[in-house]
Design a protein around this motif. Sequence first.
Motif, PDB file in Angstrom:
ATOM      1  N   ILE A 102     -20.710  -0.208 -14.257  1.00 59.21           N
ATOM      2  CA  ILE A 102     -20.937   1.163 -13.478  1.00 59.21           C
ATOM      3  C   ILE A 102     -21.236   2.233 -14.349  1.00 59.21           C
ATOM      4  O   ILE A 102     -20.636   2.514 -15.400  1.00 59.21           O
ATOM      5  CB  ILE A 102     -19.787   1.419 -12.584  1.00 59.21           C
ATOM      6  CG1 ILE A 102     -19.530   0.385 -11.678  1.00 59.21           C
ATOM      7  CG2 ILE A 102     -20.078   2.939 -11.776  1.00 59.21           C
ATOM      8  CD1 ILE A 102     -18.245   0.417 -11.100  1.00 59.21           C
ATOM      9  N   LYS A 103     -22.121   3.013 -14.067  1.00 60.25           N
ATOM     10  CA  LYS A 103     -22.571   4.449 -14.850  1.00 60.25           C
ATOM     11  C   LYS A 103     -22.401   5.552 -13.923  1.00 60.25           C
ATOM     12  O   LYS A 103     -23.155   5.497 -13.046  1.00 60.25           O
ATOM     13  CB  LYS A 103     -24.279   4.119 -15.539  1.00 60.25           C
ATOM     14  CG  LYS A 103     -24.420   5.384 -16.102  1.00 60.25           C
ATOM     15  CD  LYS A 103     -25.700   5.210 -16.960  1.00 60.25           C
ATOM     16  CE  LYS A 103     -26.148   6.310 -17.863  1.00 60.25           C
ATOM     17  NZ  LYS A 103     -27.495   5.936 -18.512  1.00 60.25           N
ATOM     18  N   ARG A 111     -16.129   9.575 -20.293  1.00 62.08           N
ATOM     19  CA  ARG A 111     -16.998   8.597 -20.529  1.00 62.08           C
ATOM     20  C   ARG A 111     -17.636   8.498 -18.929  1.00 62.08           C
ATOM     21  O   ARG A 111     -17.197   8.759 -18.038  1.00 62.08           O
ATOM     22  CB  ARG A 111     -16.167   7.270 -20.587  1.00 62.08           C
ATOM     23  CG  ARG A 111     -15.131   6.897 -19.690  1.00 62.08           C
ATOM     24  CD  ARG A 111     -14.307   5.733 -20.005  1.00 62.08           C
ATOM     25  NE  ARG A 111     -14.778   4.436 -20.128  1.00 62.08           N
ATOM     26  CZ  ARG A 111     -14.379   3.197 -19.977  1.00 62.08           C
ATOM     27  NH1 ARG A 111     -12.827   3.246 -20.404  1.00 62.08           N
ATOM     28  NH2 ARG A 111     -14.839   2.331 -20.075  1.00 62.08           N
ATOM     29  N   ARG A 112     -19.060   7.851 -19.108  1.00 65.43           N
ATOM     30  CA  ARG A 112     -19.573   7.576 -17.956  1.00 65.43           C
ATOM     31  C   ARG A 112     -19.894   6.010 -17.801  1.00 65.43           C
ATOM     32  O   ARG A 112     -20.521   5.738 -16.797  1.00 65.43           O
ATOM     33  CB  ARG A 112     -21.177   8.191 -18.286  1.00 65.43           C
ATOM     34  CG  ARG A 112     -21.111   9.743 -18.473  1.00 65.43           C
ATOM     35  CD  ARG A 112     -22.442  10.392 -18.699  1.00 65.43           C
ATOM     36  NE  ARG A 112     -23.464   9.882 -17.753  1.00 65.43           N
ATOM     37  CZ  ARG A 112     -24.879   9.967 -18.025  1.00 65.43           C
ATOM     38  NH1 ARG A 112     -25.171  10.178 -19.083  1.00 65.43           N
ATOM     39  NH2 ARG A 112     -25.484   9.503 -17.014  1.00 65.43           N
ATOM     40  N   ASN A 113     -19.439   5.154 -18.679  1.00 73.08           N
ATOM     41  CA  ASN A 113     -19.936   3.864 -18.628  1.00 73.08           C
ATOM     42  C   ASN A 113     -18.579   2.977 -18.253  1.00 73.08           C
ATOM     43  O   ASN A 113     -17.785   3.338 -19.117  1.00 73.08           O
ATOM     44  CB  ASN A 113     -20.566   3.154 -19.701  1.00 73.08           C
ATOM     45  CG  ASN A 113     -21.953   3.786 -19.571  1.00 73.08           C
ATOM     46  OD1 ASN A 113     -22.787   3.972 -18.856  1.00 73.08           O
ATOM     47  ND2 ASN A 113     -22.252   4.542 -20.886  1.00 73.08           N
ATOM     48  N   PHE A 114     -18.326   2.183 -17.217  1.00 68.33           N
ATOM     49  CA  PHE A 114     -17.301   1.414 -16.880  1.00 68.33           C
ATOM     50  C   PHE A 114     -17.779   0.193 -16.772  1.00 68.33           C
ATOM     51  O   PHE A 114     -18.511  -0.236 -15.968  1.00 68.33           O
ATOM     52  CB  PHE A 114     -16.306   2.021 -15.834  1.00 68.33           C
ATOM     53  CG  PHE A 114     -15.876   3.412 -16.060  1.00 68.33           C
ATOM     54  CD1 PHE A 114     -14.725   3.403 -16.277  1.00 68.33           C
ATOM     55  CD2 PHE A 114     -16.774   4.488 -15.895  1.00 68.33           C
ATOM     56  CE1 PHE A 114     -14.489   4.864 -16.555  1.00 68.33           C
ATOM     57  CE2 PHE A 114     -16.371   5.677 -15.997  1.00 68.33           C
ATOM     58  CZ  PHE A 114     -15.120   5.966 -16.361  1.00 68.33           C
ATOM     59  N   THR A 115     -17.001  -1.078 -17.244  1.00 68.69           N
ATOM     60  CA  THR A 115     -17.059  -2.428 -17.197  1.00 68.69           C
ATOM     61  C   THR A 115     -15.839  -2.866 -16.671  1.00 68.69           C
ATOM     62  O   THR A 115     -15.097  -2.947 -17.432  1.00 68.69           O
ATOM     63  CB  THR A 115     -18.004  -2.969 -18.246  1.00 68.69           C
ATOM     64  OG1 THR A 115     -19.219  -2.610 -18.398  1.00 68.69           O
ATOM     65  CG2 THR A 115     -18.254  -4.672 -17.885  1.00 68.69           C
ATOM     66  N   VAL A 128     -12.222   0.338 -10.025  1.00 73.59           N
ATOM     67  CA  VAL A 128     -12.565  -0.553 -11.018  1.00 73.59           C
ATOM     68  C   VAL A 128     -11.519  -0.747 -12.099  1.00 73.59           C
ATOM     69  O   VAL A 128     -10.625   0.314 -12.418  1.00 73.59           O
ATOM     70  CB  VAL A 128     -13.747  -0.211 -11.502  1.00 73.59           C
ATOM     71  CG1 VAL A 128     -13.795   1.234 -12.147  1.00 73.59           C
ATOM     72  CG2 VAL A 128     -14.119  -1.195 -12.367  1.00 73.59           C
ATOM     73  N   GLN A 129     -10.934  -1.976 -12.235  1.00 76.62           N
ATOM     74  CA  GLN A 129      -9.890  -2.181 -13.213  1.00 76.62           C
ATOM     75  C   GLN A 129     -10.565  -2.753 -14.629  1.00 76.62           C
ATOM     76  O   GLN A 129     -11.449  -3.399 -14.726  1.00 76.62           O
ATOM     77  CB  GLN A 129      -8.886  -3.266 -13.016  1.00 76.62           C
ATOM     78  CG  GLN A 129      -7.995  -3.564 -14.057  1.00 76.62           C
ATOM     79  CD  GLN A 129      -6.984  -4.841 -13.577  1.00 76.62           C
ATOM     80  OE1 GLN A 129      -7.134  -5.451 -12.478  1.00 76.62           O
ATOM     81  NE2 GLN A 129      -6.054  -5.226 -14.520  1.00 76.62           N
ATOM     82  N   ALA A 145     -25.065   0.944 -10.451  1.00 76.45           N
ATOM     83  CA  ALA A 145     -23.795   0.026 -10.561  1.00 76.45           C
ATOM     84  C   ALA A 145     -24.522  -1.404 -10.323  1.00 76.45           C
ATOM     85  O   ALA A 145     -25.418  -1.723  -9.568  1.00 76.45           O
ATOM     86  CB  ALA A 145     -22.811   0.063  -9.496  1.00 76.45           C
ATOM     87  N   ARG A 146     -24.022  -2.354 -11.123  1.00 74.05           N
ATOM     88  CA  ARG A 146     -24.484  -3.916 -10.965  1.00 74.05           C
ATOM     89  C   ARG A 146     -23.324  -4.730 -11.308  1.00 74.05           C
ATOM     90  O   ARG A 146     -22.381  -4.208 -11.818  1.00 74.05           O
ATOM     91  CB  ARG A 146     -25.579  -4.163 -12.215  1.00 74.05           C
ATOM     92  CG  ARG A 146     -26.830  -3.436 -11.998  1.00 74.05           C
ATOM     93  CD  ARG A 146     -28.063  -4.032 -12.829  1.00 74.05           C
ATOM     94  NE  ARG A 146     -29.325  -3.419 -12.305  1.00 74.05           N
ATOM     95  CZ  ARG A 146     -30.259  -4.124 -11.731  1.00 74.05           C
ATOM     96  NH1 ARG A 146     -29.726  -5.327 -11.222  1.00 74.05           N
ATOM     97  NH2 ARG A 146     -31.386  -3.877 -11.453  1.00 74.05           N
TER      98      ARG A 146
END
Length: 151
Positions: A102-103, A111-115, A128-129, A145-146
């Motif tokens: 997710i951006k 932060r802007r990016n989460f995986t 999101v964990q 988001a993908r």
Amino acid sequence: MEQSNSKEWKIVEPVVESMGYELVGVELMRHGRECTLRVYIDKPAGVTLDDCAAVSHQLSGVMDVEDPIQSAYRLEISSPGLDRPLFKAADFERFAGSAARIKLAVPLAGRRNFTGILSGMQDGRVKVQVDGEIFELNFDHIERARLVPQF
């Protein structure tokens, strides 16, 4: 992030659904003077090239009549693929337990990016964990988001 209010979505959705497909999402991308309208479709058995061609043919006529995009554009019909884009709030519920990237348009905690692993939605926030920590991301701040394919 919910696109279902866009004029393109409102034109595309009834056409795609009347043909028996799920409308996954609509992206209008501008590259200088060029423009691409990408429409993601799906069906339980998966999407074939023939499916994309049929939707493209049907949608081209409707888009010519409705003319929602003021400049020249290229129409692309696509399967969502293994790294399926997530457009709607319902997508984050549907794919809870899946890995996603997710951006954010607006940073959270610097932060802007989460995986991480999706944990659904609550009060307009995507949970999101990431590395054992739960982040709650404002749905309206999600830029992209993908799903992350798992092999």
